[in-house]
Design a protein around this motif. Structure first.
Motif, PDB file in Angstrom:
ATOM      1  N   LEU A 117      37.127  29.578  26.694  1.00  0.00           N
ATOM      2  CA  LEU A 117      37.173  29.787  28.181  1.00  0.00           C
ATOM      3  C   LEU A 117      38.548  31.083  28.336  1.00  0.00           C
ATOM      4  CD1 LEU A 117      36.952  29.206  31.156  1.00  0.00           C
ATOM      5  CD2 LEU A 117      38.591  27.154  30.931  1.00  0.00           C
ATOM      6  N   HIS A 118      39.642  30.715  27.530  1.00  0.00           N
ATOM      7  CA  HIS A 118      40.744  31.506  27.616  1.00  0.00           C
ATOM      8  C   HIS A 118      40.303  32.991  27.511  1.00  0.00           C
ATOM      9  CE1 HIS A 118      45.016  32.813  28.128  1.00  0.00           C
ATOM     10  NE2 HIS A 118      45.014  33.165  27.044  1.00  0.00           N
ATOM     11  N   ILE A 119      39.463  33.242  26.273  1.00  0.00           N
ATOM     12  CA  ILE A 119      39.087  34.541  26.009  1.00  0.00           C
ATOM     13  C   ILE A 119      38.012  35.048  27.004  1.00  0.00           C
ATOM     14  CG2 ILE A 119      37.742  35.722  24.261  1.00  0.00           C
ATOM     15  CD1 ILE A 119      38.919  33.934  22.460  1.00  0.00           C
ATOM     16  N   ALA A 120      37.144  34.049  27.532  1.00  0.00           N
ATOM     17  CA  ALA A 120      36.129  34.504  28.415  1.00  0.00           C
ATOM     18  C   ALA A 120      36.746  35.145  29.751  1.00  0.00           C
ATOM     19  CB  ALA A 120      35.090  33.492  28.814  1.00  0.00           C
ATOM     20  N   LEU A 121      37.769  34.458  30.259  1.00  0.00           N
ATOM     21  CA  LEU A 121      38.587  34.751  31.568  1.00  0.00           C
ATOM     22  C   LEU A 121      39.349  36.146  31.063  1.00  0.00           C
ATOM     23  CD1 LEU A 121      39.796  31.074  32.574  1.00  0.00           C
ATOM     24  CD2 LEU A 121      38.162  32.634  33.804  1.00  0.00           C
ATOM     25  N   ASP A 122      39.837  36.257  30.015  1.00  0.00           N
ATOM     26  CA  ASP A 122      40.819  37.150  29.679  1.00  0.00           C
ATOM     27  C   ASP A 122      39.639  38.507  29.685  1.00  0.00           C
ATOM     28  OD1 ASP A 122      43.176  36.334  29.287  1.00  0.00           O
ATOM     29  OD2 ASP A 122      42.730  36.030  27.203  1.00  0.00           O
ATOM     30  N   ALA A 123      38.433  38.205  29.002  1.00  0.00           N
ATOM     31  CA  ALA A 123      37.478  39.489  29.137  1.00  0.00           C
ATOM     32  C   ALA A 123      37.170  40.091  30.767  1.00  0.00           C
ATOM     33  CB  ALA A 123      36.390  39.230  28.364  1.00  0.00           C
ATOM     34  N   LEU A 124      36.816  39.070  31.497  1.00  0.00           N
ATOM     35  CA  LEU A 124      36.819  39.441  32.903  1.00  0.00           C
ATOM     36  C   LEU A 124      38.261  39.876  33.742  1.00  0.00           C
ATOM     37  CD1 LEU A 124      35.098  36.134  34.218  1.00  0.00           C
ATOM     38  CD2 LEU A 124      34.083  38.357  33.762  1.00  0.00           C
ATOM     39  N   TRP A 125      39.237  39.335  33.448  1.00  0.00           N
ATOM     40  CA  TRP A 125      40.483  39.897  33.712  1.00  0.00           C
ATOM     41  C   TRP A 125      40.619  41.501  33.400  1.00  0.00           C
ATOM     42  CZ3 TRP A 125      45.454  40.574  30.899  1.00  0.00           C
ATOM     43  CH2 TRP A 125      46.460  40.689  31.848  1.00  0.00           C
ATOM     44  N   VAL A 126      40.384  41.762  32.057  1.00  0.00           N
ATOM     45  CA  VAL A 126      40.485  43.053  31.606  1.00  0.00           C
ATOM     46  C   VAL A 126      39.648  43.998  32.015  1.00  0.00           C
ATOM     47  CG1 VAL A 126      40.180  44.552  29.361  1.00  0.00           C
ATOM     48  CG2 VAL A 126      41.467  42.249  29.174  1.00  0.00           C
ATOM     49  N   ILE A 127      38.259  43.486  32.149  1.00  0.00           N
ATOM     50  CA  ILE A 127      37.363  44.501  32.969  1.00  0.00           C
ATOM     51  C   ILE A 127      37.768  44.794  34.530  1.00  0.00           C
ATOM     52  CG2 ILE A 127      35.066  44.589  34.081  1.00  0.00           C
ATOM     53  CD1 ILE A 127      34.186  42.857  31.586  1.00  0.00           C
ATOM     54  N   ASN A 128      38.210  43.800  35.086  1.00  0.00           N
ATOM     55  CA  ASN A 128      38.768  44.027  36.584  1.00  0.00           C
ATOM     56  C   ASN A 128      40.030  44.937  36.319  1.00  0.00           C
ATOM     57  OD1 ASN A 128      38.788  43.286  39.478  1.00  0.00           O
ATOM     58  ND2 ASN A 128      40.667  42.517  38.674  1.00  0.00           N
ATOM     59  N   LEU A 197      47.563  41.615  26.590  1.00  0.00           N
ATOM     60  CA  LEU A 197      46.147  41.816  26.226  1.00  0.00           C
ATOM     61  C   LEU A 197      46.475  42.211  24.644  1.00  0.00           C
ATOM     62  CD1 LEU A 197      43.376  42.727  26.014  1.00  0.00           C
ATOM     63  CD2 LEU A 197      43.902  44.917  26.890  1.00  0.00           C
ATOM     64  N   ALA A 198      47.400  42.909  24.368  1.00  0.00           N
ATOM     65  CA  ALA A 198      47.678  43.161  22.784  1.00  0.00           C
ATOM     66  C   ALA A 198      48.135  42.124  22.108  1.00  0.00           C
ATOM     67  CB  ALA A 198      48.770  44.150  22.876  1.00  0.00           C
ATOM     68  N   SER A 199      48.871  41.257  22.532  1.00  0.00           N
ATOM     69  CA  SER A 199      49.415  40.025  22.115  1.00  0.00           C
ATOM     70  C   SER A 199      48.302  38.835  22.101  1.00  0.00           C
ATOM     71  CB  SER A 199      50.324  39.362  22.516  1.00  0.00           C
ATOM     72  OG  SER A 199      50.202  39.187  23.813  1.00  0.00           O
ATOM     73  N   GLY A 200      47.282  38.832  23.039  1.00  0.00           N
ATOM     74  CA  GLY A 200      46.188  37.860  23.109  1.00  0.00           C
ATOM     75  C   GLY A 200      45.176  38.274  21.837  1.00  0.00           C
ATOM     76  N   ILE A 201      44.766  39.631  21.752  1.00  0.00           N
ATOM     77  CA  ILE A 201      43.792  40.123  20.733  1.00  0.00           C
ATOM     78  C   ILE A 201      44.479  39.560  19.316  1.00  0.00           C
ATOM     79  CG2 ILE A 201      42.912  42.027  19.508  1.00  0.00           C
ATOM     80  CD1 ILE A 201      42.713  43.368  22.364  1.00  0.00           C
ATOM     81  N   ARG A 202      45.614  39.673  19.024  1.00  0.00           N
ATOM     82  CA  ARG A 202      46.134  39.107  17.718  1.00  0.00           C
ATOM     83  C   ARG A 202      46.178  38.026  17.653  1.00  0.00           C
ATOM     84  NH1 ARG A 202      47.153  37.249  13.960  1.00  0.00           N
ATOM     85  NH2 ARG A 202      48.991  37.404  12.380  1.00  0.00           N
ATOM     86  N   LEU A 203      46.177  36.878  18.669  1.00  0.00           N
ATOM     87  CA  LEU A 203      46.218  35.359  18.707  1.00  0.00           C
ATOM     88  C   LEU A 203      44.647  35.036  18.707  1.00  0.00           C
ATOM     89  CD1 LEU A 203      49.252  34.569  20.972  1.00  0.00           C
ATOM     90  CD2 LEU A 203      49.252  34.601  18.573  1.00  0.00           C
TER      91      LEU A 203
END
Length: 302
Positions: A117-128, A197-203
């Motif tokens: 869920l966290h990654i899916a929401l992050d993806a929508l947040w990044v697109i926005n 975003l950068a730290s989230g990708i690493r985690l």
């Protein structure tokens, strides 16, 4: 000692101490403002830098939509991230289907439903966010949140002193932000968001590079990620407080109704957005998450 009782004991001494410290800061700021040299400084630097003549005035409709969507996404990004840190053993797991173009020799990516869920929401947040960046520079709105002169710093100091003394900066966000607002929005858009975003990708579980793991230690990256979350939360609390304390109707019209009057349109749009967030908050239970996550993968209980 029970956890709930411990919390109340902590609040019993933290809240009074915080109140005393805040009152002392206000009195100190008011005393400093009374000094002749400081008064001259406030006249020279009123709290806002002058924008270029071509700077846009007001807010376009796309910015209002972006603001509303970003508020929605960041709420659930923070919620899902907190669930990852505080939840016990996950009750459901999501596994990617390795079919078609996604088929690889590696085992399918498997993660807890909270991480998914966290990654899916992050993806929508990044697109926005990417759309926001494009529109920000295409319409010239960037000049309102990017410092364009060095006097932003003395003006920021001036604005901080005015806020601290409770004699707040006089200005109109429809035309120009004060220096503290400009630096705050710049930090959120161009520093905190990219760091998150950068730290989230690493985690994330999809990170597989062994070489980069050594360059970006997990513990340090996690500290940065959590620190950015705290920064977002502090910003949100201060931002919302000042929105309501410095002219709620006008400010809400700026952000939601793209107008600069004192009508109620912006307030009702804001109230409707809160209702949507509240419904989504309670609707995002295990049953709905399982149904949505099953679209792109397999959800299991072990």
């Amino acid at each position: 000692m029970l956890p709930g009782r411990s919390l109340w004991i902590t609040l019993a001494w933290v809240v009074p101490l915080a109140t005393i410290a805040l009152a002392a800061a206000v009195l100190a700021a008011q005393s400093i403002r009374a000094l002749p040299t400081v008064q001259s400084f406030l006249v020279q630097f009123p709290g806002a830098s002058t924008l270029p003549e071509w700077a846009p005035i007001g807010f376009p409709a796309w910015l209002a939509w972006q603001h509303g969507l970003n508020a929605f996404f960041i709420l659930f990004v923070v919620r899902s991230g907190w669930q990852i840190r505080t939840a016990g053993r996950p009750t459901m797991f999501w596994t990617r289907r390795n079919t078609g173009l996604l088929h690889t020799r590696n085992a399918p990516t498997r993660m807890s439903i909270n991480v998914w869920l966290h990654i899916a929401l992050d993806a929508l947040w990044v697109i926005n966010g990417l759309l926001f960046y494009v529109l920000l520079f295409a319409t010239g709105q960037w000049v309102r949140i990017v410092p364009v002169s060095w006097d932003i710093f003395p003006n920021a100091l001036s604005a901080v002193l005015q806020y601290a003394s409770l004699d707040w900066p006089v200005g109109d966000g429809w035309v120009n932000y004060n220096a503290v607002q400009t630096l705050s929005y710049f930090s959120i858009v161009f520093v905190a968001a990219p760091l998150a975003l950068a730290s989230g990708i690493r985690l994330s579980p999809v990170w597989t590079s062994r070489r980069l793991r050594q360059l970006l230690p997990l513990r340090a990256t996690r500290a940065v990620h959590v620190g950015v979350m705290v920064f977002f939360l502090v910003f949100i609390v201060v931002h919302v407080t000042l929105v309501f304390a410095t002219g709620a109707l006008r400010n809400l019209n700026h952000m939601y109704a793209v107008s600069s009057d004192d009508g109620w349109t912006g307030f009702w749009i804001f109230a409707a957005s809160l209702a949507v967030m509240l419904v989504a908050w309670f609707a995002a239970g295990p049953r709905l998450l399982k149904a949505v996550a099953s679209i792109g993968g397999t959800v299991t209980t072990r």
